[in-house]
Design an enzyme around this catalytic site. Structure first.
Site, PDB file in Angstrom:
ATOM      1  N   TYR A  76       0.825  -1.216   0.000  1.00 32.24           N
ATOM      2  CA  TYR A  76       0.000   0.000   0.000  1.00 32.24           C
ATOM      3  C   TYR A  76       0.859   1.267   0.000  1.00 32.24           C
ATOM      4  O   TYR A  76       0.378   2.356  -0.315  1.00 32.24           O
ATOM      5  CB  TYR A  76      -0.940   0.032   1.208  1.00 32.24           C
ATOM      6  CG  TYR A  76      -2.056  -0.991   1.159  1.00 32.24           C
ATOM      7  CD1 TYR A  76      -2.218  -1.835   0.067  1.00 32.24           C
ATOM      8  CD2 TYR A  76      -2.954  -1.126   2.203  1.00 32.24           C
ATOM      9  CE1 TYR A  76      -3.225  -2.773   0.025  1.00 32.24           C
ATOM     10  CE2 TYR A  76      -3.976  -2.057   2.168  1.00 32.24           C
ATOM     11  CZ  TYR A  76      -4.106  -2.890   1.075  1.00 32.24           C
ATOM     12  OH  TYR A  76      -5.111  -3.811   1.043  1.00 32.24           O
TER      13      TYR A  76
ATOM     14  N   LYS B   7       3.161 -15.431   1.610  1.00 32.84           N
ATOM     15  CA  LYS B   7       3.028 -16.104   0.307  1.00 32.84           C
ATOM     16  C   LYS B   7       4.452 -16.413  -0.133  1.00 32.84           C
ATOM     17  O   LYS B   7       4.917 -15.978  -1.204  1.00 32.84           O
ATOM     18  CB  LYS B   7       2.281 -15.170  -0.659  1.00 32.84           C
ATOM     19  CG  LYS B   7       1.873 -15.800  -1.966  1.00 32.84           C
ATOM     20  CD  LYS B   7       0.737 -16.798  -1.836  1.00 32.84           C
ATOM     21  CE  LYS B   7       0.443 -17.431  -3.194  1.00 32.84           C
ATOM     22  NZ  LYS B   7      -0.455 -18.590  -3.105  1.00 32.84           N
TER      23      LYS B   7
ATOM     24  N   ASP C  81      -3.478 -17.936   0.949  1.00 42.04           N
ATOM     25  CA  ASP C  81      -4.663 -18.551   0.336  1.00 42.04           C
ATOM     26  C   ASP C  81      -5.238 -19.629   1.250  1.00 42.04           C
ATOM     27  O   ASP C  81      -6.447 -19.724   1.453  1.00 42.04           O
ATOM     28  CB  ASP C  81      -4.353 -19.098  -1.070  1.00 42.04           C
ATOM     29  CG  ASP C  81      -3.009 -19.786  -1.163  1.00 42.04           C
ATOM     30  OD1 ASP C  81      -2.195 -19.687  -0.215  1.00 42.04           O
ATOM     31  OD2 ASP C  81      -2.742 -20.448  -2.184  1.00 42.04           O
TER      32      ASP C  81
ATOM     33  N   ASP D 140      -5.442  -6.722   5.697  1.00 38.38           N
ATOM     34  CA  ASP D 140      -6.646  -5.964   5.358  1.00 38.38           C
ATOM     35  C   ASP D 140      -7.764  -6.938   5.005  1.00 38.38           C
ATOM     36  O   ASP D 140      -8.891  -6.868   5.510  1.00 38.38           O
ATOM     37  CB  ASP D 140      -6.296  -5.059   4.154  1.00 38.38           C
ATOM     38  CG  ASP D 140      -7.371  -4.049   3.843  1.00 38.38           C
ATOM     39  OD1 ASP D 140      -8.360  -3.983   4.591  1.00 38.38           O
ATOM     40  OD2 ASP D 140      -7.214  -3.326   2.842  1.00 38.38           O
TER      41      ASP D 140
ATOM     42  N   ASP E 286     -11.006  -8.504   7.622  1.00 37.76           N
ATOM     43  CA  ASP E 286     -12.424  -8.301   7.296  1.00 37.76           C
ATOM     44  C   ASP E 286     -13.161  -9.627   7.242  1.00 37.76           C
ATOM     45  O   ASP E 286     -14.304  -9.739   7.688  1.00 37.76           O
ATOM     46  CB  ASP E 286     -12.570  -7.573   5.951  1.00 37.76           C
ATOM     47  CG  ASP E 286     -12.692  -6.069   6.157  1.00 37.76           C
ATOM     48  OD1 ASP E 286     -12.243  -5.579   7.215  1.00 37.76           O
ATOM     49  OD2 ASP E 286     -13.232  -5.398   5.257  1.00 37.76           O
TER      50      ASP E 286
END
Ligand code: NAD
Length: 365
Positions: free
Chosen positions: A143, A194, A226, A250, A254
């Site tokens: 980000y 990852k 994943d 993020d 959620d």
């Protein structure tokens, strides 16, 4: 324990003033009854600050925030300010606070009170009693990485790009927050990466392994993002603390929030290296119900409890507030967003706040 006992209250917009008012009353009661010595101040942020001063984060607010140990925020934003230029939108006030105070560690517990198991979209036996903590890196990663942008190539085609970057020190400091949080809980930490594809997360994994040697009481495991997403909806109770970078965090936080089915119940903390922190509910300013005395104040009340625990090391006071919230749910009191059946008694924002105060006083008597 810190000497700084300053709490800055930022109501924000929409339902912000209504939910923060209830949380403030809770803080004031524990402060008085337990002689905590907290001192309160207020300031403007978000849309309200734009209306009053032209900017979402006035210099006075940032200054007060720098001097406070804990900041309690409602939420910012709303349709009134949606057409403003991106640079002066209410949300910029939050980003300015996060970067101005270097709040790099975002702690988001996903706790499902057993009384609310029916509110989840998953089967009650999968989620009942769920209590996990996601530690998300908040000020680095893709980000913020440079270079970034959209360019036009020689052949006229446009190319968009971002850079996923973490330095060792950035990984180490978020790792420490996560290991220390795990030490205070069930001593299991799952680092999500990852590393089969992204070099930056190969480094992430290496640093987590290095840190693990300093925290021998914490059991460290690794999981690809994943698989972590899959496991969160398959068997979320396998996790205690999860730590991950900004973007994965993020998304996963959620998903974890929705396991509980009740966004009005979820608190969050954003901390810097000194333990100074901003505490806020995970939800937004809910303009659709603002001013109607309908909003659930519990996420904000639980955020205040997190503030006592993480910025002030006042664990007993934090436990007390959390237990009082449990008492109120036991009584079957529900704001409309967490109502699950006919037996529930639907109450307003202020009635819910008053019930938490009654439960607190009962526990203190
Ligand atoms: P939202 O979380 O405000 O609302 C989503 C839905 O959940 C709405 O139906 C709302 O009524 C309900 N809801 C949210 N909190 C509730 C509560 N405490 N009690 C009962 N119901 C609740 O998300 P949104 O609608 O996408 O955003 C509204 C505004 O909030 C936007 O301006 C957005 O930018 C802003 N926002 C701010 C923050 C923040 O301040 N941290 C976070 C997210 C969104």
């Amino acid at each position: 324990m810190t000497d700084n006992k300053q709490v800055l209250i930022l109501e924000g917009d929409g339902i912000g003033p209504e939910i923060v008012a209830e949380a403030r009353k809770v803080l004031e009661v524990v402060n008085d009854r337990l002689n905590l010595g907290l001192q309160f101040d207020e300031a403007l942020v978000g849309g309200g600050a734009i209306d009053a001063t032209g900017v979402p984060l006035p210099a006075e607010t940032l200054e007060k925030a720098r001097n406070a140990r804990g900041i309690l925020l409602g939420a910012v934003g709303g349709p009134k300010w949606d057409k403003l230029d991106m640079a002066i939108r209410p949300e910029k006030g939050l980003l300015g606070l996060r970067s101005g105070l270097e709040l790099f560690a975002n702690l988001r517990p996903a706790i499902l009170y057993p009384q609310l198991a029916e509110a989840s979209s998953l089967k009650p036996e999968v989620v009942s009693g769920l209590d996990i903590l996601i530690v998300r890196e908040l000020t680095g990663g893709i980000y913020f990485g440079q270079p970034r942008g959209i360019e036009t190539l020689d052949n006229g085609e446009r190319k968009g790009f971002n850079t996923y970057v973490y330095t060792e020190s950035e990984i180490r400091r978020i790792g420490r927050v996560a290991f220390e949080a795990a030490q205070k809980r069930n001593k299991r930490l799952c680092s999500v990466d990852k590393a089969n594809v992204l070099e930056v997360t190969v480094l992430w994994r290496e640093i987590m392994e290095e840190l693990a040697k300093e925290y021998p009481d914490v059991e460290l495991s690794h999981m690809y993002v994943d698989n972590a997403a899959m496991q969160l909806v398959r068997a979320p109770k396998q996790f205690d603390v999860m730590v991950t970078g900004n973007m994965f965090g993020d998304i996963l936080s959620d998903a974890a929030a929705m396991l509980t089915g009740s966004i009005g119940m979820l608190p969050s903390a954003s901390l810097n290296e000194s333990g100074q922190g901003m505490y806020e509910p995970c939800h937004g300013s809910a303009p659709d119900i603002a001013g109607q005395n309908k909003a659930n104040p519990l996420a904000t009340i639980l955020s205040a409890a997190m503030m006592l625990r993480y910025s002030f090391a006042m664990n007993d006071a934090a436990d007390l507030i959390e237990s009082a919230v449990g008492d109120v749910l036991d009584r079957g009191l529900r704001t409309a967003d967490i109502r699950t059946g006919e037996a529930d008694q639907v109450v307003s924002t202020s009635e819910m706040g008053a019930a938490v105060l009654d439960a607190l006083n009962a526990r203190l008597n």
